[in-house]
Design a protein around this motif. Structure first.
Motif, PDB file in Angstrom:
ATOM      1  N   GLY A 186      41.349  15.832  62.323  1.00 47.49           N
ATOM      2  CA  GLY A 186      40.957  17.062  61.639  1.00 47.49           C
ATOM      3  C   GLY A 186      39.605  17.566  62.080  1.00 47.49           C
ATOM      4  N   LEU A 187      38.762  17.858  61.098  1.00 50.62           N
ATOM      5  CA  LEU A 187      37.438  18.400  61.381  1.00 50.62           C
ATOM      6  C   LEU A 187      36.413  17.321  61.706  1.00 50.62           C
ATOM      7  CD1 LEU A 187      37.361  21.151  58.609  1.00 50.62           C
ATOM      8  CD2 LEU A 187      37.493  21.527  61.066  1.00 50.62           C
ATOM      9  N   GLY A 188      36.827  16.070  61.696  1.00 51.18           N
ATOM     10  CA  GLY A 188      35.906  14.992  62.060  1.00 51.18           C
ATOM     11  C   GLY A 188      34.707  14.907  61.139  1.00 51.18           C
ATOM     12  N   ARG A 189      34.927  15.110  59.854  1.00 53.41           N
ATOM     13  CA  ARG A 189      33.817  15.121  58.907  1.00 53.41           C
ATOM     14  C   ARG A 189      33.220  13.721  58.755  1.00 53.41           C
ATOM     15  NH1 ARG A 189      34.139  19.942  55.840  1.00 53.41           N
ATOM     16  NH2 ARG A 189      36.215  20.891  55.817  1.00 53.41           N
ATOM     17  N   GLY A 190      31.928  13.703  58.490  1.00 48.12           N
ATOM     18  CA  GLY A 190      31.234  12.475  58.128  1.00 48.12           C
ATOM     19  C   GLY A 190      30.589  12.635  56.766  1.00 48.12           C
ATOM     20  N   VAL A 191      30.824  11.696  55.869  1.00 44.64           N
ATOM     21  CA  VAL A 191      30.301  11.768  54.503  1.00 44.64           C
ATOM     22  C   VAL A 191      29.316  10.633  54.298  1.00 44.64           C
ATOM     23  CG1 VAL A 191      30.879  11.598  52.058  1.00 44.64           C
ATOM     24  CG2 VAL A 191      32.405  12.837  53.627  1.00 44.64           C
ATOM     25  N   HIS A 192      28.078  10.972  53.937  1.00 39.24           N
ATOM     26  CA  HIS A 192      27.089   9.947  53.587  1.00 39.24           C
ATOM     27  C   HIS A 192      27.489   9.370  52.234  1.00 39.24           C
ATOM     28  CE1 HIS A 192      23.804  10.594  56.642  1.00 39.24           C
ATOM     29  NE2 HIS A 192      24.649  11.569  56.908  1.00 39.24           N
ATOM     30  N   ALA A 193      27.749   8.086  52.231  1.00 36.35           N
ATOM     31  CA  ALA A 193      28.300   7.457  51.037  1.00 36.35           C
ATOM     32  C   ALA A 193      27.325   6.423  50.483  1.00 36.35           C
ATOM     33  CB  ALA A 193      29.628   6.779  51.368  1.00 36.35           C
ATOM     34  N   SER A 194      27.247   6.384  49.163  1.00 36.80           N
ATOM     35  CA  SER A 194      26.529   5.294  48.511  1.00 36.80           C
ATOM     36  C   SER A 194      27.330   4.004  48.710  1.00 36.80           C
ATOM     37  CB  SER A 194      26.370   5.583  47.019  1.00 36.80           C
ATOM     38  OG  SER A 194      27.655   5.633  46.394  1.00 36.80           O
ATOM     39  N   SER A 195      26.695   2.877  48.461  1.00 37.19           N
ATOM     40  CA  SER A 195      27.409   1.607  48.609  1.00 37.19           C
ATOM     41  C   SER A 195      28.632   1.540  47.701  1.00 37.19           C
ATOM     42  CB  SER A 195      26.459   0.432  48.341  1.00 37.19           C
ATOM     43  OG  SER A 195      25.458   0.390  49.333  1.00 37.19           O
ATOM     44  N   PRO A 196      28.539   1.972  46.410  1.00 35.94           N
ATOM     45  CA  PRO A 196      29.739   1.952  45.574  1.00 35.94           C
ATOM     46  C   PRO A 196      30.860   2.864  46.099  1.00 35.94           C
ATOM     47  CG  PRO A 196      27.780   2.086  44.201  1.00 35.94           C
ATOM     48  CD  PRO A 196      27.330   2.286  45.604  1.00 35.94           C
ATOM     49  N   LEU A 197      30.505   4.043  46.619  1.00 37.83           N
ATOM     50  CA  LEU A 197      31.542   4.941  47.130  1.00 37.83           C
ATOM     51  C   LEU A 197      32.196   4.335  48.365  1.00 37.83           C
ATOM     52  CD1 LEU A 197      33.089   7.580  47.006  1.00 37.83           C
ATOM     53  CD2 LEU A 197      31.260   8.653  48.351  1.00 37.83           C
ATOM     54  N   ALA A 198      31.407   3.772  49.270  1.00 38.56           N
ATOM     55  CA  ALA A 198      31.978   3.139  50.457  1.00 38.56           C
ATOM     56  C   ALA A 198      32.890   1.989  50.054  1.00 38.56           C
ATOM     57  CB  ALA A 198      30.862   2.660  51.371  1.00 38.56           C
ATOM     58  N   ALA A 199      32.472   1.221  49.050  1.00 37.87           N
ATOM     59  CA  ALA A 199      33.303   0.111  48.582  1.00 37.87           C
ATOM     60  C   ALA A 199      34.598   0.620  47.970  1.00 37.87           C
ATOM     61  CB  ALA A 199      32.521  -0.732  47.576  1.00 37.87           C
ATOM     62  N   LEU A 200      34.529   1.737  47.224  1.00 40.37           N
ATOM     63  CA  LEU A 200      35.734   2.309  46.628  1.00 40.37           C
ATOM     64  C   LEU A 200      36.716   2.753  47.710  1.00 40.37           C
ATOM     65  CD1 LEU A 200      35.962   4.722  43.640  1.00 40.37           C
ATOM     66  CD2 LEU A 200      37.161   5.276  45.746  1.00 40.37           C
ATOM     67  N   VAL A 201      36.214   3.431  48.730  1.00 41.67           N
ATOM     68  CA  VAL A 201      37.088   3.859  49.819  1.00 41.67           C
ATOM     69  C   VAL A 201      37.754   2.656  50.469  1.00 41.67           C
ATOM     70  CG1 VAL A 201      37.152   4.966  52.090  1.00 41.67           C
ATOM     71  CG2 VAL A 201      35.811   5.991  50.243  1.00 41.67           C
ATOM     72  N   GLY A 202      36.982   1.622  50.708  1.00 40.60           N
ATOM     73  CA  GLY A 202      37.541   0.427  51.336  1.00 40.60           C
ATOM     74  C   GLY A 202      38.590  -0.259  50.488  1.00 40.60           C
ATOM     75  N   ALA A 203      38.513  -0.089  49.187  1.00 38.35           N
ATOM     76  CA  ALA A 203      39.464  -0.746  48.281  1.00 38.35           C
ATOM     77  C   ALA A 203      40.717   0.079  48.026  1.00 38.35           C
ATOM     78  CB  ALA A 203      38.767  -1.048  46.956  1.00 38.35           C
ATOM     79  N   CYS A 204      40.770   1.296  48.506  1.00 37.71           N
ATOM     80  CA  CYS A 204      41.928   2.168  48.260  1.00 37.71           C
ATOM     81  C   CYS A 204      43.083   1.796  49.198  1.00 37.71           C
ATOM     82  CB  CYS A 204      41.542   3.629  48.436  1.00 37.71           C
ATOM     83  SG  CYS A 204      40.600   4.310  47.067  1.00 37.71           S
ATOM     84  N   ASP A 205      43.922   0.882  48.719  1.00 40.54           N
ATOM     85  CA  ASP A 205      45.092   0.470  49.494  1.00 40.54           C
ATOM     86  C   ASP A 205      46.384   0.728  48.743  1.00 40.54           C
ATOM     87  OD1 ASP A 205      44.983  -1.418  47.521  1.00 40.54           O
ATOM     88  OD2 ASP A 205      44.709  -3.132  48.846  1.00 40.54           O
ATOM     89  N   GLY A 206      46.303   1.500  47.652  1.00 39.10           N
ATOM     90  CA  GLY A 206      47.489   1.831  46.883  1.00 39.10           C
ATOM     91  C   GLY A 206      47.863   0.841  45.806  1.00 39.10           C
ATOM     92  N   GLU A 207      47.163  -0.276  45.720  1.00 44.78           N
ATOM     93  CA  GLU A 207      47.495  -1.299  44.719  1.00 44.78           C
ATOM     94  C   GLU A 207      46.861  -0.988  43.373  1.00 44.78           C
ATOM     95  OE1 GLU A 207      49.558  -3.920  45.026  1.00 44.78           O
ATOM     96  OE2 GLU A 207      50.104  -3.133  47.011  1.00 44.78           O
TER      97      GLU A 207
END
Length: 527
Positions: free
Chosen positions: A466-487
């Motif tokens: 897509g647009l190749g966006r980059g989002v500056h993430a806090s540690s909790p937000l980065a951890a949330l993204v990493g944990a999103c596996d559908g479970e």
């Protein structure tokens, strides 16, 4: 010069010959070599002419490489012997090409010269449907003619055409309108996924090229209708599921002394000058689209808009969306100051300061005067995606600037973003917290640490598509993204992170859920 003629039998013969000739993008680049091919993309012909000459040196015309004959004739404007063209296109031959209006022959002997009357070049693109490999006829450009373009010039597939084809949402659909079809490139792309395509243009010459290109390239069962007329006049009363337009959006002086100066110096180019002052043509398109779209229908176009002193471009263009009553997503891709803009479009028609200094100076000054009269400090260019709401009032109003690289084709990404917007619009924060999301396969995480530090001071979540966006993430937000596996649900992940970071769950949810909403909207996360 007369426009081309579409004779079905001759077009079928031409298609067969071109298919067998290796006159396609890869074949031509292989013939020319990387240096000459790259130079030709920059509109520098000398290396390509040398490569073509080398390919035919010492050979009888009847033994010339078909790629060299066709590239020399149609891409470079070089004369070729009749025998060479008959070898390159053995079924349609030089006589058939002359009847189609694509070449002119000096005589009937094998050594007599044949010259191109039109540009006929291979085309390669990838849109949201897949790969497209065609041959497109248009008027000869400045590189082949060595002179200024005619005012009724029919443009081939340039960078803007390719961009629009790649950003267009492609899905099986009913009726598509290609408004301002030119040589027909957008109609060809649409014919691969639409039941019916209507292509319009004010230029009869353009429609003649479009008819030829559709006959040469469109699927056998394609339903493409060509109509003459300006703007929405040819489709009054019709409704479409998709509208695409690469309109004549160039902002050209139209009134007063400035308008007269440009008209006298350059003429009016049909393919780029819409006959309206300032950016009124793009505005009028936006305002008129609601009446030709079915509920839920999408329109995508390219355009220019003025940046006026004291008014943000988002405010100016946003007012068009408000008046139109349409969902709107505008991506500004480029901004030029008035001088850069004038230089670009004066040169576009083949006028240069060294070749025609008086015309250049007159047009340049007129453009600057015209912009100054409206307090224009810059001109934006970008991609406009509009949608008629299924019911009720618009819910999407997004105007942003993205001048970096994008991953084309962008059409599928835009379609997913529109669907994500609708999904989000139907969910409040409680429903979002109950969703089970999955991180997209193209998303990566970048961590930046100072030397010797244990923890990063910057974390960027980045999408590769897509647009190749980059989002500056806090540690909790980065951890949330990493944990999103559908479970787990988003709310369950937030609760676990709140316990980990020893913060109140409600406070963390208030921080993270708006960010999650943006990540879903932009394709980082999906249900």
């Amino acid at each position: 010069m007369h426009p081309p003629v579409t004779d079905p039998a001759l077009v079928a013969a031409l298609r067969s010959d071109l298919t067998a000739s290796s006159y396609h993008v890869d074949g031509v680049e292989d013939l020319l070599g990387p240096l000459a091919a790259a130079a030709l993309h920059r509109e520098q012909a000398l290396p390509a002419r040398r490569a073509v000459s080398a390919a035919v040196a010492g050979r009888a015309p009847s033994d010339h490489d078909p790629r060299a004959t066709l590239a020399g004739l149609f891409l470079l404007g070089l004369p070729v012997p009749r025998a060479a063209l008959d070898r390159a296109l053995p079924t349609v031959r030089a006589d058939g090409m002359a009847r189609l209006g694509l070449v002119t022959a000096r005589g009937a002997d094998a050594d007599d010269e044949v010259r191109a009357l039109a540009d006929l070049r291979p085309y390669a693109s990838t849109d949201a449907v897949g790969d497209a490999r065609w041959w497109l006829a248009s008027d000869l450009g400045e590189l082949a003619t060595g002179g200024r373009l005619a005012t009724d010039h029919v443009l081939g597939a340039g960078g803007a055409s390719l961009t629009l084809a790649q950003v267009t949402v492609r899905r099986p659909t009913g009726q598509v309108l290609d408004l301002g079809t030119g040589c027909g490139i957008q109609a060809l792309h649409a014919a691969r996924h639409a039941r019916r395509v209507v292509a319009t243009d004010i230029s009869r010459r353009a429609l003649a090229f479009a008819e030829l290109n559709v006959a040469l390239n469109a699927p056998a069962d394609a339903d493409v209708e060509l109509r003459a007329g300006s703007m929405f006049e040819p489709v009054a009363g019709d409704r479409f599921d998709l509208v695409v337009s690469n309109p004549p959006f160039v902002i050209t002086p139209r009134t007063g002394a400035a308008g007269r100066a440009v008209a006298e110096a350059l003429g009016d180019y049909e393919y780029r000058d819409g006959g309206r002052a300032g950016d009124d043509l793009v505005r009028d398109l936006v305002l008129g689209l609601r009446d030709v779209l079915v509920p839920g229908g999408v329109a995508q176009l390219l355009g220019n808009w003025e940046h006026r002193t004291g008014q943000a471009w988002t405010e100016r263009v946003g007012a068009w969306l408000d008046e139109a009553g349409l969902d709107g997503w505008i991506i500004q891709r480029e901004v030029l100051d008035p001088a850069e803009y004038a230089e670009t479009w004066i040169r576009d028609g083949g006028t240069t300061p060294d070749r025609e200094p008086d015309a250049w100076a007159a047009a340049y000054g007129a453009w600057l005067d015209d912009f100054a009269a409206r307090d224009v400090e810059a001109v934006g260019f970008g991609i406009v995606t509009l949608r008629r709401p299924e019911s009720g009032t618009p819910t999407l109003r997004r105007l942003e600037e993205h001048t970096g690289s994008v991953r084309q084709p962008l059409g599928a990404h835009i379609a997913r973003s529109l669907a994500a917007h609708d999904w989000l619009a139907a969910r409040d924060e409680t429903a979002l917290a109950g969703a089970r999301l999955v991180v997209a396969a193209d998303v990566t995480e970048e961590r930046y640490l100072e030397p010797g530090a244990a923890d990063p001071n910057v974390v960027v979540v980045r999408q590769g598509d897509g647009l190749g966006r980059g989002v500056h993430a806090s540690s909790p937000l980065a951890a949330l993204v990493g944990a999103c596996d559908g479970e787990l649900t988003v709310g369950q992940i937030v609760g676990a992170l709140a316990a980990l970071y020893e913060v109140p769950a409600d406070a963390l949810a208030a921080e993270l859920l708006p960010a999650v909403r943006n990540l879903v909207r932009d394709g980082f996360l999906a249900e």
